[in-house]
Design an enzyme around this catalytic site. Structure first.
Site, mmCIF file in Angstrom:
data_model
loop_
_atom_site.group_PDB
_atom_site.id
_atom_site.type_symbol
_atom_site.label_atom_id
_atom_site.label_comp_id
_atom_site.label_asym_id
_atom_site.label_seq_id
_atom_site.Cartn_x
_atom_site.Cartn_y
_atom_site.Cartn_z
ATOM 1 N N TYR A 295 -10.807 5.161 -2.530
ATOM 2 C CA TYR A 295 -10.785 3.838 -1.901
ATOM 3 C C TYR A 295 -9.437 3.601 -1.229
ATOM 4 C CZ TYR A 295 -10.966 -1.209 -1.282
ATOM 5 O OH TYR A 295 -10.934 -2.478 -0.739
ATOM 6 N N LYS B 73 -8.685 2.987 2.796
ATOM 7 C CA LYS B 73 -8.032 1.792 3.319
ATOM 8 C C LYS B 73 -6.772 2.156 4.118
ATOM 9 C CE LYS B 73 -10.825 -1.436 2.382
ATOM 10 N NZ LYS B 73 -11.335 -2.323 3.447
#
Length: 245
Positions: free
Chosen positions: A158, A162
């Site tokens: 994740y 990002k």
């Protein structure tokens, strides 16, 4: 009513921040197209907006992890030919935990949805954003997308996705310089999920209050309302309480 009549596309608008953005922008007269993976959630948001404003936004299913679906979605909009004034890249697939907690599919889908999907959709809609004469791309990243930020509950996949989103926004800002498309990004921390449909949305707040969807929505609208010669390339929201989005 700076957004009255503006055509706005919001991804991941079936719940949370995306839904809050949809309600507030609809209140301000925007012409909305909302996307998400859940027909039930999108329908609920669209009906709530219709009951509130008398105008029902267009809602379309879209899985950002499916590159073919994203590509066809963007092509369909280009074939329609209607300009897009604002694209809000809000959709993201959350993946917490350690890298060894997840199989290859979960990791791949997180990267595909957050990175490939965001890039393909944005690339596909640039012609329509240019056609508006004053297009805006706003990407909701996360402080997980900043270097040297503690992972806390976020997975490596994740955080990597990002940071890639942050790179996409920065690269597009440079590539589209001189063209009628402005590129901005906001980096929220962990936020309290609050809906504009909840009376608590307007409650008074002080310095000890948690960051909510309202704070992020107001920040995004502030950035989009700036004169065209002003670009807030990276807006980092760093509350005293800390946390990750």
């Amino acid at each position: 009513m700076a957004f009255k009549g503006k055509r706005v596309i919001i991804t991941g608008a079936g719940r949370g921040l995306g839904a809050a953005l949809a309600v507030v922008l609809a209140d301000q007269g925007a012409d909305l197209l909302i996307t998400g993976r859940s027909r039930e959630n999108l329908t609920a948001v669209a009906e709530a907006i219709k009951n509130r404003t008398g105008r029902k936004p267009e809602a379309r299913l879209l899985d950002m992890a499916d590159a073919s679906e994203v590509t066809l979605f963007a092509k369909g909009l280009r074939d329609e030919g209607k300009p897009v004034d604002i694209l809000i890249n809000n959709a993201a697939q959350w993946l917490p935990g350690r890298m060894t907690d997840h199989d290859a599919l979960a990791i791949s889908q997180t990267i595909s949805a957050n990175v490939t999907g965001t890039m393909l959709l944005t690339r596909g809609l640039v012609p329509l954003l240019e056609k508006s004469g004053a297009g805006d791309i706003m990407t909701i990243v996360s402080i997980s997308g900043l270097p040297n930020t503690r992972l806390q509950t976020a997975s490596v996949a994740y955080a990597a996705s990002k940071q890639a989103q942050a790179a996409i926004s920065d690269g597009l800002r440079q590539e589209l310089k001189g063209r009628p498309v402005r590129v901005q990004a906001v980096f929220p921390p962990y936020i309290e999920d609050l809906s504009p449909l909840d009376p608590a949305w307007d409650r008074p707040r002080d310095a000890a209050s948690s960051v909510t969807n309202r704070d992020i929505v107001e920040t995004i609208l502030f950035a989009l309302e700036r004169p065209r010669h002003v670009t807030l390339a990276s807006i980092i929201i760093d509350p005293d309480t800390g946390g990750l989005a």
